[in-house]
Structures are given as structure tokens and as C-alpha cells.
Design an enzyme around this catalytic site. Structure first.
Site, PDB file in Angstrom:
ATOM      1  N   HIS A 114      43.203  33.127  28.718  1.00 28.92           N
ATOM      2  CA  HIS A 114      43.619  34.460  29.418  1.00 28.92           C
ATOM      3  C   HIS A 114      44.628  35.336  28.745  1.00 28.92           C
ATOM      4  O   HIS A 114      45.203  34.698  27.870  1.00 28.92           O
ATOM      5  CB  HIS A 114      44.227  33.940  30.970  1.00 28.92           C
ATOM      6  N   ASP A 195      47.312  25.224  29.474  1.00 29.18           N
ATOM      7  CA  ASP A 195      47.257  26.111  30.268  1.00 29.18           C
ATOM      8  C   ASP A 195      46.344  25.817  31.498  1.00 29.18           C
ATOM      9  O   ASP A 195      45.196  25.783  31.336  1.00 29.18           O
ATOM     10  CB  ASP A 195      46.827  27.679  29.778  1.00 29.18           C
ATOM     11  N   GLN A 198      43.717  27.289  36.005  1.00 29.07           N
ATOM     12  CA  GLN A 198      42.560  27.093  36.473  1.00 29.07           C
ATOM     13  C   GLN A 198      41.754  25.706  36.932  1.00 29.07           C
ATOM     14  O   GLN A 198      40.967  25.519  37.549  1.00 29.07           O
ATOM     15  CB  GLN A 198      41.407  27.705  36.052  1.00 29.07           C
ATOM     16  N   LYS A 221      47.278  29.460  42.896  1.00 22.37           N
ATOM     17  CA  LYS A 221      45.917  28.924  42.581  1.00 22.37           C
ATOM     18  C   LYS A 221      45.543  27.738  43.150  1.00 22.37           C
ATOM     19  O   LYS A 221      44.320  27.297  43.079  1.00 22.37           O
ATOM     20  CB  LYS A 221      45.520  29.358  41.351  1.00 22.37           C
ATOM     21  N   CYS A 359      41.242  39.773  32.783  1.00 19.67           N
ATOM     22  CA  CYS A 359      42.334  39.775  31.933  1.00 19.67           C
ATOM     23  C   CYS A 359      41.771  38.817  30.613  1.00 19.67           C
ATOM     24  O   CYS A 359      42.597  37.940  30.413  1.00 19.67           O
ATOM     25  CB  CYS A 359      43.484  39.157  32.626  1.00 19.67           C
TER      26      CYS A 359
END
Lengths: 403, 125
Positions: A114, A195, A198, A221, A359
Site C-alpha cells: 500500500h 504491515d 489486512q 479494519k 492506493c
């Protein structure tokens, strides 16, 4: 799992809503809203130095939320820093590590990133004059869209100082072999950053098993509020980096000319934190725990399989075929119809999907698509939601007369 | 029945955009990007010594709304002076398009106009 929708007031006020844009943000259950409202109505005080009851209560709630987050990912409380979100976390870590880099070093990321985990590193690489290397993804064949481990091996070398990777691709849904990449980073002594934005609401994460140096994610999220995120950092890493933000609450001693920082986590939490959102995040963890990972993963797998089966008949999916290597995030295109037009028309059936570059402009360029439509599933989604989506997509194709 | 947004002429302009071509010897050109979706439209203009647009074209990719809008816009501009078309307002562009544009799609409708205006203002007229 149909009863899950009953825990979200949005589905009582909008019973026909088919919300499948969960990779952008998940909906918030009533329990989380209540936890936030309770803070504001019963003990809306600032934390730490208040010597009165409601401040003590707020401090306790804030710190017990930190403990809950720590337990959720297998960390210790003092390894959990609250931030405003994944973007802040990535920027904070990148800026904190900048002083350790020189022009002979290199930073390694993946093609999945991202913009939040790309641009901070890109800027640092430009400033330092060091190389930013990108681990590629496999383009064709059965393993298409999965991470190319050969590329990983050639990117990560003795000059690699930082390896920062997405756990799950927010565009393709691919699960990155994070363990293998972290192991590679370790062999060269590089700092590893994950990261997990997600991944965090779809699979149990244990930072000790991963053995990464840092891990970042956002609350919104994972059924929590916006404006709250987490940076996990190994204790020894957190003690060796400088704070990114300076201000109230993070110093032990201050004179006219200098300050001495507190230990982590306070060292990294200058200013009044988003107390209500931290409490909301802890409540979101309770929501996930209430369903249970086994139930949640079984349900999401079933939904993912069903969606894959139905979607592939009507659209072109961009992402891995092997369902073991992905989660329920599907980007897709329909030849001759722009993603914005797809999203606009399905919205008429109350189907909320995302369209655009997500993004991740370099990834889209690499894939050779200007944009894509994307659907992404969460605990409350049902097979009926997917049937409505498919019906709506068929209407798009009729309108644009694509046979 | 005609769709409220995707009227038949909009869909037709999407399938077969007008003036989608490279303009030979163009003196003015600019590219505009819709940051929300990554769509790009570039506009090229050839004008005579009096500033009258004798040739105009656009290139790039976009949704039905942006493609229809830039088609209608370039068609409108042909034969008019650059001084006249540089002042086309956002509202006039939406009126030209002839459909109700939601807030979310406004950038789509105006992408071609922005490219046109930048093409002109980037060049001394």
C-alpha cells in the site's frame, strides 16, 4: 453466522445494505460503539496524571486495553504503542530508522505494498541515496500473484538493513510467506517490519512466532473505530530508537536545553492519545474473540470459496487461484467497463464495493490495469450478500451490453 | 427505458468516443489525472493564428462519464477560440453532459475540462 449482522445497528437502519468493502474499513459492532459512548458519558477524563476517580478509571481502561491488544498478538504490554493508524505506524518506524541508514544500504519491500508502506521508504531512500528494492510477484501460471521467493532471495543481501512487507495484499488478497521473508531478513541482520493491516482481522497473529521486529495495524479494519492504530516493537528495538513525536507525557526530566525520554511505550505516545478509540479497539478485540478464530476463519473460508466460484463466472479476477494462499479480497475487472461504472451501478442494489487504484498505483501499473473493482469480506457477510452482488454485476453487464 | 445516469448517448460516447486521437502539430497539450481512480486524460489542441481551434483531440482511459464528457467538450470546442473555451465553468461542463452528477463522480465529469484548461493556460495565448 447470520446472527452476526444483528450485532451491527447499521443493518437494522439499512437492512438491504450489502457491505463488502471491508478491506477499506470494517463496520463497527454495537458493543464497540457502546464502549466508546460509556467512556464519554461516564469517565471522559484524560489519562495518567489525573488524581481524581474518573481519570484513574480512564487510565485503567486505557492500560487494560493495551494489555488486551498485547495478548491478542502475543506481545507484552510495553511493546504496544498506540498510534493513529497503520499509515502513521509505517511513517513513524521509517523515520525512526532513518539515522541508521547509509548510501550503501538497501531497503526491501514487496510489490504488494500500500502507498503507506511504500512512500515513507521511497522518500528515505531518496534522502539517504540508498536503494529501495522491490520483491516481485510471480506473473503467470499456477502461482501467479504470489510472492516470488527467488526475487526475495536476490533482493535481500548483506547490505539490506530494513525489510518491510505486507502480510496480506489489500489488492490481490494474497497471503505473503512472512515467516520465510522474516527468516531471510534475519540471516542478513536486517530489521523486519510487517504491515498487518489486512491480516489482523482474518487470522490469529503471534509476533513471537513471527519473530518480526515491528508489526503495524489499524483498529478500523478489525471492527474498531477509525483514528487508532498499533505499532508492536520488540522491547530491545523500541529502547534503541528515538521517539518520532515529542511532547507531553513522554519525558522523565526536562530542562531548558534537553529532555530525558521515558521508556516505551510512553516514550512514543506524546500528547493526549485517542483514549476513546483505544477503549473501542479493546472492545473490537472482544468482538473477534467472542466469535472465535476457528468460527471466523471457517466462515470466511466458506464465503471466500463461494465468492470465488460465483465471481469467476461473471468477472475477471486479478489474484491467486489457490484459495489456501489468499483471503476474501477479490479485485476484478470486466472488459470494456470502467471500475467506477461498476461500483456506481452495483450501488443501486445497495452493494458497497471499492473501485480505483486502491492506493497501490505501482502495483496496478505492474499488473497493467489502470484500476479495478474490489470486494472484500468480513464476519457478517453471507452467501446471500454474494448472490446479490452477482445479480448486481449482471445488471452492470446488461446496461453496458457486455455479453 | 433510458437509465438516469447512463443514458444511451452517454453509453454510445463511451463505446465510441468523439475526437479520441492524436493531433498533429498540436501547440497546446496537457494531461490530467483523476487521483481517486488513476484515470488519465490528455488533451491536444491545434489553433490557427487567430486562436481558433482547428483541431482538437483527447487520449487516455476513463469511465463512461469522463469519456462522454471529454467527447462532448472537445466537440464543443472545435471551431471556437481558445479564449472562449478556457473559461468554461464546472457547471457549464456538467450542463453540457446533461445528466445529474453525484459528488463522487464530479471529478470524472470534469477531468477532460481540467486537461483542456491546463493545455491552454500552460501555453501563452
Amino acid at each position: 453466522m447470520k446472527h452476526i449482522k444483528q450485532q451491527f445497528s447499521i443493518f437494522s437502519t439499512n437492512p438491504d445494505l450489502v457491505y463488502i468493502d471491508n478491506a477499506a474499513t470494517a463496520l463497527v459492532p454495537d458493543t464497540v460503539v457502546k464502549a466508546i459512548a460509556t467512556y464519554y458519558t461516564e469517565y471522559p477524563a484524560n489519562i495518567h496524571r489525573g488524581l481524581y476517580d474518573i481519570s484513574t478509571k480512564a487510565t485503567r481502561a486505557y492500560e487494560s486495553s493495551r494489555k488486551k491488544v498485547a495478548d491478542f498478538i502475543g506481545a507484552k504490554s510495553d511493546e504496544i504503542i498506540f498510534t493513529s493508524g497503520t499509515t502513521f505506524g509505517c511513517n513513524m518506524i521509517a523515520q525512526s530508522l532513518k539515522s541508521r541508514l547509509t548510501s550503501v544500504d538497501n531497503i526491501v519491500i514487496t510489490r504488494y505494498e500500500h502507498h503507506a508502506n511504500l512512500l515513507p521508504w521511497q522518500k528515505i531512500a531518496q534522502e539517504i541515496g540508498c536503494e529501495l528494492r522491490i520483491i516481485d510477484i510471480i506473473k503467470d501460471g499456477e502461482d501467479a500473484y504470489t510472492l516470488d521467493m527467488q526475487s526475495a532471495q536476490s533482493c535481500i543481501d548483506s547490505n539490506t538493513k530494513v525489510v518491510s512487507i505486507a502480510y496480506v495484499s489489500h489488492v490481490l488478497g494474497t497471503i505473503t510467506p512472512v515467516n520465510d521473508i522474516i527468516a531471510l531478513a534475519k540471516t542478513v541482520g536486517a530489521i523486519s517490519i510487517v504491515d498487518a493491516a489486512q491480516a489482523v482481522s482474518h487470522m490469529p497473529i503471534n509476533v513471537k512466532d513471527l519473530d518480526c521486529d515491528f508489526l503495524v495495524f489499524s483498529g478500523h479494519k478489525m471492527y474498531g473505530p477509525t483514528g487508532i492504530g498499533v505499532v508492536y516493537g520488540k522491547k530491545e528495538r523500541l529502547s534503541s530508537i528515538e521517539p518520532y513525536l515529542l511532547g507531553g507525557g513522554m519525558v522523565k526530566e526536562v530542562t531548558d536545553v534537553s529532555g530525558i525520554w521515558k521508556e516505551a511505550p510512553e516514550k512514543f505516545e506524546a500528547g493526549t492519545p485517542p483514549i476513546a478509540s483505544v477503549i473501542g479497539l479493546a472492545s473490537a478485540i472482544d468482538f473477534i474473540r467472542g466469535i472465535g478464530w476457528e468460527n471466523l476463519q471457517t466462515h470466511e473460508k466458506e464465503i471466500t470459496m463461494y465468492a470465488h466460484e460465483k465471481l469467476k463466472e461473471v468477472v475477471d479476477i486479478i489474484g491467486p487461484i489457490d484459495l489456501e494462499k489468499r483471503i476474501g479480497v477479490f479485485s476484478f475487472t470486466i472488459l470494456g467497463i470502467h471500475p467506477h461504472d461498476i461500483a456506481e451501478v452495483v450501488n443501486r442494489d445497495m452493494v458497497a464495493i471499492r473501485a480505483g487504484h486502491h492506493c497501490a498505483i505501482p502495483l496496478m501499473t505492474y499488473l497493467g490495469v489502470p484500476g479495478a473493482a474490489r470486494v472484500s469480506f468480513a464476519a457478517y457477510n453471507t452467501k446471500e450478500d454474494i448472490d446479490i452482488l452477482i445479480g448486481a454485476i449482471k445488471k452492470v453487464k446488461v446496461l453496458f451490453t457486455v455479453k | 427505458m433510458d437509465d438516469i445516469l447512463y443514458k444511451e448517448y452517454i453509453l454510445e460516447l463511451h463505446r465510441n468516443p468523439l475526437h479520441k486521437k492524436v493531433v498533429p502539430n498540436a501547440q497546446m497539450e496537457a494531461k490530467e489525472v483523476n487521483t481517486s481512480c488513476g484515470d488519465e486524460i490528455s488533451v491536444q489542441i491545434y489553433s490557427n493564428t487567430q486562436g481558433v481551434i482547428e483541431d482538437i483531440g483527447h487520449q487516455g482511459q476513463g469511465c463512461a462519464i469522463s469519456q462522454a464528457a471529454v467527447s462532448l467538450l472537445t466537440d464543443f470546442c472545435l471551431g471556437k477560440s481558445v479564449r472562449e473555451v478556457v473559461n468554461i465553468t464546472d457547471e457549464e461542463m456538467v450542463t453540457m453532459l446533461g445528466i445529474h452528477i453525484s459528488y463522487a463522480r464530479k471529478n470524472c465529469a470534469l477531468l477532460g475540462l481540467k486537461a483542456l484548461q491546463h493545455a491552454i493556460t500552460n501555453t501563452t495565448i
